[in-house]
Design a protein around this motif. Structure first.
Motif, PDB file in Angstrom:
ATOM      1  N   ARG A  17       0.827  -1.211   0.000  1.00 15.77           N
ATOM      2  CA  ARG A  17       0.000   0.000   0.000  1.00 15.77           C
ATOM      3  C   ARG A  17       0.859   1.258   0.000  1.00 15.77           C
ATOM      4  NH1 ARG A  17      -5.183   0.147   0.999  1.00 15.77           N
ATOM      5  NH2 ARG A  17      -4.957   2.088   2.157  1.00 15.77           N
ATOM      6  N   GLU A  18       2.107   1.148   0.410  1.00 13.49           N
ATOM      7  CA  GLU A  18       2.994   2.309   0.476  1.00 13.49           C
ATOM      8  C   GLU A  18       3.896   2.437  -0.758  1.00 13.49           C
ATOM      9  OE1 GLU A  18       2.907   4.655   2.913  1.00 13.49           O
ATOM     10  OE2 GLU A  18       1.190   3.538   3.665  1.00 13.49           O
ATOM     11  N   LEU A  19       3.978   1.396  -1.570  1.00 15.95           N
ATOM     12  CA  LEU A  19       4.843   1.449  -2.746  1.00 15.95           C
ATOM     13  C   LEU A  19       4.291   2.404  -3.797  1.00 15.95           C
ATOM     14  CD1 LEU A  19       5.873  -2.264  -3.277  1.00 15.95           C
ATOM     15  CD2 LEU A  19       7.338  -0.366  -2.596  1.00 15.95           C
ATOM     16  N   HIS A  20       5.156   3.166  -4.404  1.00 22.08           N
ATOM     17  CA  HIS A  20       4.831   4.056  -5.517  1.00 22.08           C
ATOM     18  C   HIS A  20       3.777   5.100  -5.147  1.00 22.08           C
ATOM     19  CE1 HIS A  20       7.033   0.931  -7.444  1.00 22.08           C
ATOM     20  NE2 HIS A  20       6.036   0.066  -7.403  1.00 22.08           N
ATOM     21  N   LYS A  21       3.812   5.580  -3.925  1.00 18.72           N
ATOM     22  CA  LYS A  21       2.838   6.569  -3.460  1.00 18.72           C
ATOM     23  C   LYS A  21       3.492   7.942  -3.442  1.00 18.72           C
ATOM     24  CE  LYS A  21      -0.362   5.613  -0.290  1.00 18.72           C
ATOM     25  NZ  LYS A  21      -1.036   5.408   1.005  1.00 18.72           N
ATOM     26  N   VAL A  22       2.724   8.956  -3.837  1.00 15.92           N
ATOM     27  CA  VAL A  22       3.190  10.344  -3.783  1.00 15.92           C
ATOM     28  C   VAL A  22       2.219  11.147  -2.938  1.00 15.92           C
ATOM     29  CG1 VAL A  22       4.345  10.271  -6.026  1.00 15.92           C
ATOM     30  CG2 VAL A  22       1.998  11.064  -5.894  1.00 15.92           C
TER      31      VAL A  22
ATOM     32  N   GLY B 225      -5.070  26.111 -10.164  1.00 16.81           N
ATOM     33  CA  GLY B 225      -6.046  26.984  -9.530  1.00 16.81           C
ATOM     34  C   GLY B 225      -5.423  28.110  -8.730  1.00 16.81           C
ATOM     35  N   GLY B 226      -4.301  28.631  -9.206  1.00 17.33           N
ATOM     36  CA  GLY B 226      -3.640  29.726  -8.508  1.00 17.33           C
ATOM     37  C   GLY B 226      -2.770  29.281  -7.348  1.00 17.33           C
ATOM     38  N   ARG B 227      -2.602  27.987  -7.152  1.00 14.89           N
ATOM     39  CA  ARG B 227      -1.775  27.475  -6.060  1.00 14.89           C
ATOM     40  C   ARG B 227      -0.648  26.625  -6.627  1.00 14.89           C
ATOM     41  NH1 ARG B 227      -5.404  25.627  -1.077  1.00 14.89           N
ATOM     42  NH2 ARG B 227      -3.327  25.668  -0.187  1.00 14.89           N
ATOM     43  N   THR B 228       0.501  26.677  -6.010  1.00 16.27           N
ATOM     44  CA  THR B 228       1.656  25.898  -6.448  1.00 16.27           C
ATOM     45  C   THR B 228       1.611  24.526  -5.789  1.00 16.27           C
ATOM     46  OG1 THR B 228       2.961  27.896  -6.655  1.00 16.27           O
ATOM     47  CG2 THR B 228       4.163  25.826  -6.561  1.00 16.27           C
ATOM     48  N   LEU B 229       1.709  23.482  -6.602  1.00 11.93           N
ATOM     49  CA  LEU B 229       1.696  22.114  -6.088  1.00 11.93           C
ATOM     50  C   LEU B 229       3.108  21.685  -5.719  1.00 11.93           C
ATOM     51  CD1 LEU B 229      -0.665  20.313  -8.627  1.00 11.93           C
ATOM     52  CD2 LEU B 229      -1.248  21.294  -6.410  1.00 11.93           C
ATOM     53  N   ASN B 230       3.223  20.995  -4.603  1.00 13.65           N
ATOM     54  CA  ASN B 230       4.471  20.344  -4.214  1.00 13.65           C
ATOM     55  C   ASN B 230       4.196  18.855  -4.217  1.00 13.65           C
ATOM     56  OD1 ASN B 230       6.112  22.640  -3.641  1.00 13.65           O
ATOM     57  ND2 ASN B 230       4.802  22.996  -1.866  1.00 13.65           N
ATOM     58  N   VAL B 231       4.899  18.129  -5.072  1.00 14.31           N
ATOM     59  CA  VAL B 231       4.674  16.695  -5.215  1.00 14.31           C
ATOM     60  C   VAL B 231       5.975  15.983  -4.884  1.00 14.31           C
ATOM     61  CG1 VAL B 231       3.944  14.856  -6.770  1.00 14.31           C
ATOM     62  CG2 VAL B 231       2.999  17.143  -7.035  1.00 14.31           C
ATOM     63  N   ARG B 232       5.903  15.012  -3.985  1.00 11.73           N
ATOM     64  CA  ARG B 232       7.093  14.235  -3.624  1.00 11.73           C
ATOM     65  C   ARG B 232       6.683  12.809  -3.259  1.00 11.73           C
ATOM     66  NH1 ARG B 232       6.033  17.787   0.479  1.00 11.73           N
ATOM     67  NH2 ARG B 232       5.694  16.873   2.520  1.00 11.73           N
ATOM     68  N   ALA B 233       7.651  11.919  -3.294  1.00  8.27           N
ATOM     69  CA  ALA B 233       7.388  10.529  -2.952  1.00  8.27           C
ATOM     70  C   ALA B 233       7.163  10.414  -1.450  1.00  8.27           C
ATOM     71  CB  ALA B 233       8.564   9.652  -3.369  1.00  8.27           C
ATOM     72  N   VAL B 234       6.279   9.507  -1.058  1.00  7.24           N
ATOM     73  CA  VAL B 234       6.027   9.272   0.357  1.00  7.24           C
ATOM     74  C   VAL B 234       7.202   8.485   0.908  1.00  7.24           C
ATOM     75  CG1 VAL B 234       4.513   8.096   1.992  1.00  7.24           C
ATOM     76  CG2 VAL B 234       3.544   9.348   0.080  1.00  7.24           C
ATOM     77  N   GLU B 235       7.738   8.965   2.025  1.00  8.11           N
ATOM     78  CA  GLU B 235       8.899   8.320   2.628  1.00  8.11           C
ATOM     79  C   GLU B 235       8.445   7.220   3.574  1.00  8.11           C
ATOM     80  OE1 GLU B 235      10.871  11.535   4.500  1.00  8.11           O
ATOM     81  OE2 GLU B 235      11.376  12.492   2.609  1.00  8.11           O
TER      82      GLU B 235
END
Length: 167
Positions: free
Chosen positions: A6-11, A75-85
């Motif tokens: 369930r935690e593999l390949h999660k962002v 939508g006017g907001r900056t996304l921060n996307v990172r891998a779940v540690e």
């Protein structure tokens, strides 16, 4: 300790507009690969908190989504996307014990491992002090006033030292 399936390949996607839905999120990540599930974080009242988790089928899709969506605008907001540690039990307990135990620093903490504060060894207190050398030593109790103020430099107000100065 390996990560569960369930935690593999999660962002984690942070900075989502609170009006976005899970369907919007799935449409957003669809060009980067097969998203198996998406879940918005909500508060106690059911309102979105502005971040969500997305689990992908493989690592390539995960990396493509991170590369394509990180620092992008939605939508006017900056996304921060990172891998779940990977979360380990030790990291969670260390974060909970952020403040140092002041009794331990003085050698007086009797709680041991049950103490809710972090037991951190403090470096030599005398070396860490920012006081001038003449302030580091305390005079003997009952010493004559001349002995008390003999080591204080002349540019310090003696009445201020006694607490009787107008300043």
């Amino acid at each position: 300790m390996g990560r569960s399936s369930r935690e593999l390949h999660k962002v984690i996607v942070v900075g989502l507009p609170t009006t976005s839905t899970t369907e919007d999120l799935l449409k957003l990540v669809k060009p980067y690969g097969n998203a198996l599930e998406a879940a918005h974080a909500v508060d106690a009242e059911g309102k979105p908190r502005g971040f969500a988790f997305v689990r992908f089928a493989d690592a390539d899709a995960q990396q493509a989504a991170i590369a394509g969506l990180d620092k992008s605008d939605l939508g006017g907001r900056t996304l921060n996307v990172r891998a779940v540690e990977d979360r380990s039990a030790g990291a969670a307990s260390a974060a909970a014990k952020g403040r140092p135990c002041f009794d331990f620093a003085r050698g007086k903490c009797s709680r041991g491992a049950a103490c809710k504060w972090a037991h951190v060894k403090v470096a030599d207190a005398a070396a860490a002090s920012r006081r001038p050398d003449w302030q580091k030593t305390r005079p003997a109790v009952g010493a004559a006033p001349a002995d008390l103020f003999g080591s204080i430099p002349d540019d310090y107000c003696r009445k201020y030292q006694l607490g009787k100065c107008h300043r």
